[in-house]
Design a protein around this motif. Sequence first.
Motif, PDB file in Angstrom:
ATOM      1  N   LYS A  21      71.578  56.247 102.935  1.00 17.64           N
ATOM      2  CA  LYS A  21      71.346  56.432 101.498  1.00 17.64           C
ATOM      3  C   LYS A  21      71.368  55.092 100.766  1.00 17.64           C
ATOM      4  O   LYS A  21      70.543  54.840  99.891  1.00 17.64           O
ATOM      5  N   GLU A  22      72.312  54.242 101.134  1.00 17.26           N
ATOM      6  CA  GLU A  22      72.402  52.927 100.498  1.00 17.26           C
ATOM      7  C   GLU A  22      71.183  52.072 100.802  1.00 17.26           C
ATOM      8  O   GLU A  22      70.640  51.416  99.907  1.00 17.26           O
ATOM      9  N   ARG A  23      70.735  52.067 102.056  1.00 15.77           N
ATOM     10  CA  ARG A  23      69.531  51.307 102.426  1.00 15.77           C
ATOM     11  C   ARG A  23      68.322  51.790 101.649  1.00 15.77           C
ATOM     12  O   ARG A  23      67.553  50.991 101.111  1.00 15.77           O
ATOM     13  N   GLU A  24      68.141  53.105 101.600  1.00 17.41           N
ATOM     14  CA  GLU A  24      66.986  53.667 100.893  1.00 17.41           C
ATOM     15  C   GLU A  24      67.043  53.364  99.403  1.00 17.41           C
ATOM     16  O   GLU A  24      66.013  53.085  98.784  1.00 17.41           O
ATOM     17  N   PHE A  25      68.239  53.385  98.822  1.00 15.31           N
ATOM     18  CA  PHE A  25      68.369  53.109  97.393  1.00 15.31           C
ATOM     19  C   PHE A  25      67.992  51.661  97.071  1.00 15.31           C
ATOM     20  O   PHE A  25      67.206  51.401  96.160  1.00 15.31           O
ATOM     21  N   VAL A  26      68.551  50.713  97.816  1.00 10.57           N
ATOM     22  CA  VAL A  26      68.259  49.295  97.557  1.00 10.57           C
ATOM     23  C   VAL A  26      66.781  49.008  97.819  1.00 10.57           C
ATOM     24  O   VAL A  26      66.135  48.287  97.046  1.00 10.57           O
ATOM     25  N   ARG A  67      69.526  41.264 103.802  1.00 12.65           N
ATOM     26  CA  ARG A  67      69.057  40.445 104.928  1.00 12.65           C
ATOM     27  C   ARG A  67      67.774  41.021 105.515  1.00 12.65           C
ATOM     28  O   ARG A  67      66.824  40.294 105.778  1.00 12.65           O
ATOM     29  N   TYR A  68      67.754  42.324 105.721  1.00 10.71           N
ATOM     30  CA  TYR A  68      66.577  42.971 106.286  1.00 10.71           C
ATOM     31  C   TYR A  68      65.410  42.979 105.301  1.00 10.71           C
ATOM     32  O   TYR A  68      64.254  42.821 105.691  1.00 10.71           O
ATOM     33  N   ILE A  69      65.709  43.167 104.027  1.00 11.50           N
ATOM     34  CA  ILE A  69      64.646  43.208 103.024  1.00 11.50           C
ATOM     35  C   ILE A  69      63.997  41.833 102.878  1.00 11.50           C
ATOM     36  O   ILE A  69      62.782  41.730 102.721  1.00 11.50           O
ATOM     37  N   ALA A  77      64.929  34.881  98.910  1.00 16.61           N
ATOM     38  CA  ALA A  77      66.278  34.400  98.602  1.00 16.61           C
ATOM     39  C   ALA A  77      66.228  32.907  98.346  1.00 16.61           C
ATOM     40  O   ALA A  77      65.411  32.185  98.913  1.00 16.61           O
ATOM     41  N   HIS A  78      67.099  32.440  97.475  1.00 13.04           N
ATOM     42  CA  HIS A  78      67.180  31.018  97.141  1.00 13.04           C
ATOM     43  C   HIS A  78      68.642  30.615  97.068  1.00 13.04           C
ATOM     44  O   HIS A  78      69.453  31.323  96.468  1.00 13.04           O
ATOM     45  N   LYS A  79      68.982  29.470  97.678  1.00 13.10           N
ATOM     46  CA  LYS A  79      70.348  28.965  97.596  1.00 13.10           C
ATOM     47  C   LYS A  79      70.549  28.344  96.222  1.00 13.10           C
ATOM     48  O   LYS A  79      69.782  27.507  95.786  1.00 13.10           O
ATOM     49  N   VAL A  80      71.591  28.761  95.563  1.00 15.85           N
ATOM     50  CA  VAL A  80      71.931  28.232  94.251  1.00 15.85           C
ATOM     51  C   VAL A  80      72.739  26.953  94.460  1.00 15.85           C
ATOM     52  O   VAL A  80      73.534  26.880  95.391  1.00 15.85           O
ATOM     53  N   PRO A  81      72.560  25.960  93.618  1.00 13.96           N
ATOM     54  CA  PRO A  81      73.299  24.699  93.834  1.00 13.96           C
ATOM     55  C   PRO A  81      74.778  24.769  93.462  1.00 13.96           C
ATOM     56  O   PRO A  81      75.419  23.757  93.340  1.00 13.96           O
TER      57      PRO A  81
END
Length: 123
Positions: A21-26, A67-69, A77-81
């Motif tokens: 359910k959580e995977r499908e929601f996100v 991670r999978y998405i 995804a971007h690393k914030v400084p």
Amino acid sequence: MKKKVERKNSINKKKREQHKKEREFVLFVATTSDYFFRPRTIYQMAADFSNEYSFEITAERIKSILRYIVVDGILKAHKVPYHYGFGNKHVLFRTFVYYHPDLDWNENPDLIAGYKWMPIYIL
């Protein structure tokens, strides 16, 4: 002994159903809404999902789903400084921001609305 195994299997089944359910929601939020047109951190997502969608999910679970998405190319995804520490020893963790692939965060981070608020509002 058999009752313990049956009880354990039923608990694992409930956990798998909850994770599904959580995977499908996100995934639903990432693909059908404009939620990720503004970069979001994992902790912001946990708070937003709880407040806006009334869906309780932990930040750790969101991180594992994202991670999978990201690998599938649905989000980037971007690393914030900035580094943020949690816990007793204040271990530093690298913070990532997740956003829609149409945004050019990596090329022009200052052009994205909300980049200036990140040092204040990232938990």
